[in-house]
Design an enzyme around this catalytic site. Structure first.
Site, PDB file in Angstrom:
ATOM      1  CG  HIS A  28       2.324   4.528  -8.604  1.00 31.46           C
ATOM      2  ND1 HIS A  28       1.606   4.436  -9.776  1.00 31.46           N
ATOM      3  CD2 HIS A  28       2.027   3.417  -7.872  1.00 31.46           C
ATOM      4  CE1 HIS A  28       0.909   3.308  -9.749  1.00 31.46           C
ATOM      5  NE2 HIS A  28       1.141   2.685  -8.615  1.00 31.46           N
TER       6      HIS A  28
ATOM      7  CG  ASN B 117      -2.365   1.456  -9.370  1.00 26.05           C
ATOM      8  OD1 ASN B 117      -1.706   1.905 -10.300  1.00 26.05           O
ATOM      9  ND2 ASN B 117      -1.855   0.648  -8.461  1.00 26.05           N
TER      10      ASN B 117
ATOM     11  CB  CYS C  99       3.481   0.860  -9.877  1.00 21.18           C
ATOM     12  SG  CYS C  99       2.014  -0.154  -9.720  1.00 21.18           S
TER      13      CYS C  99
END
Ligand code: UT7
Length: 331
Positions: A258, A288, A113
């Site tokens: 993020h 995500n 990420c």
């Protein structure tokens, strides 16, 4: 020494929408649980025949066009992913081929990420030294082909979506459009709290029927631990960048975090005291998308007029590794 800036940005997501209700037909979960815990309402998953390279190439072409350069002007490709199309070679060379570019170096990086922030720090350093002039940085992920689509995997599976985002990082020509700083970190002491163990060259053989029966080829996560680490490290990374650039909180025009969990991002803003209108989230639509989430979210914020030329933007991420970092820039 040169300074660097983002010259153009692009994104691409698969057309197939997978709603929480769709997932509830395949596992014991509900729209209400997923929205309450994560904010996610739907995500995009690829159809057979569509991979990370295809998504990345579309995002790259948009970024290149918006940067007013041509593919032949790109002199380095950085491809951030945790889901490479194949074991080897890395996916950057497939994007290079799809873009019709020859001979330039291709670099695949693996910081999950935080991959986009790590990539930005590499692009920034290379442009600053003059080693490369126009760096194509891509974050691209296809999670859906590697998720446990059953109740056993529901804690992880409902979170992830497929997608790609890209930027062209080039030379800054004034102080209103430039990358101000990047700060990157890692702590491997808890690497296994979010990982996919198999197939693994550290195992002999790399995969077994037993490992698969135990579902060890799917990602696993200690969600609570990851949540706590995320809401600790992300504020730290923001503060680190603010101190380095001598900034007040009120100087930040837009925070692009993020997109792992809307609750994490709300908590981070609450902890640093940033008003809700100074941040943008779109995890609701895309889930995500790990290395792709920041450029996808930034792309949308620009389209909505929430980020305007010259605005001070903070990017911040946290993810598996564990890794985390921030970037400050004038868009
Ligand atoms: O980008 C990488 C970084 N990743 C993250 O930042 C993720 C961080 N963690 C999280 O976002 C949260 O921990 C989750 C959203 C993953 C989970 O939320 P939670 O509040 O920590 O839930 P939990 O894992 O403690 O599970 C609570 C309950 C459990 O049932 P019991 O034991 O209380 O009966 C789970 O089995 O919810 C159950 N559960 C689900 N129920 C319906 C877990 N996943 C699901 C699901 N649908 N998808």
């Amino acid at each position: 020494m040169y300074r660097s800036r983002i010259l153009g940005i692009g994104m691409s997501v698969p057309s197939r929408v997978v709603t929480n209700h769709d997932l509830a037909t395949k596992m014991e979960t509900s729209h209400e649980w997923i929205v309450e815990r994560t904010g996610i309402e739907e995500r995009r998953w690829v159809e057979p025949g569509e991979g990370g390279c295809e998504l990345a190439t579309k995002a790259a072409l948009e970024a290149i066009e918006r940067a007013h350069v041509a593919p032949k002007d790109i002199d380095l490709i950085i491809y951030a992913t945790l889901s490479p199309d194949f074991n080897f070679p890395g996916t950057a060379v497939f994007v290079q081929r799809a873009l019709g570019i020859k001979d330039i170096p291709c670099l695949d990086i693996r910081q999950q990420c935080t991959g986009f922030i790590y990539g930005l720090s590499i692009a920034d350093a290379y442009v600053r030294t003059g080693s490369f002039k126009n760096v194509l940085l891509i974050g691209s992920e296809v999670h859906s082909t590697g998720l446990d689509i059953s109740t056993a995997g529901r804690d992880v599976t409902v979170l992830f979506g497929d997608g790609a985002g890209a930027v062209v990082v080039g030379r800054a020509t004034d102080d209103q459009h430039l990358i101000l700083s990047t700060h990157i970190h890692a702590d491997g002491s808890e690497a296994e709290i979010l990982w996919t163990e198999y197939p693994a060259s550290a195992r002999h053989p790399r995969i077994t029927a037993e490992a698969m029966a135990e579902r060890k080829h799917f990602p696993t996560m200690n969600g609570k631990k990851v949540f706590i680490r995320a809401v600790t490290r992300m504020p730290q990374a923001i503060m680190e960048g603010m101190v380095a650039n001598n900034l007040q909180l009120s100087d930040i025009d837009m925070l692009i975090p993020h997109q792992a969990n809307l609750r994490i991002n709300q908590k981070v803003c609450e902890m640093i005291g940033l008003p809700a209108d100074k941040t943008h989230n779109n995890i609701q639509k895309y889930g995500n998308t790990t290395a792709a989430s920041i450029p996808i979210c930034m792309h949308e914020a620009i389209a909505l007029g929430k980020i305007k030329p010259g605005n001070l933007v903070c990017l911040v991420a946290f993810g598996a590794g564990l890794t985390w970092g921030s970037a400050f820039l004038r868009y």
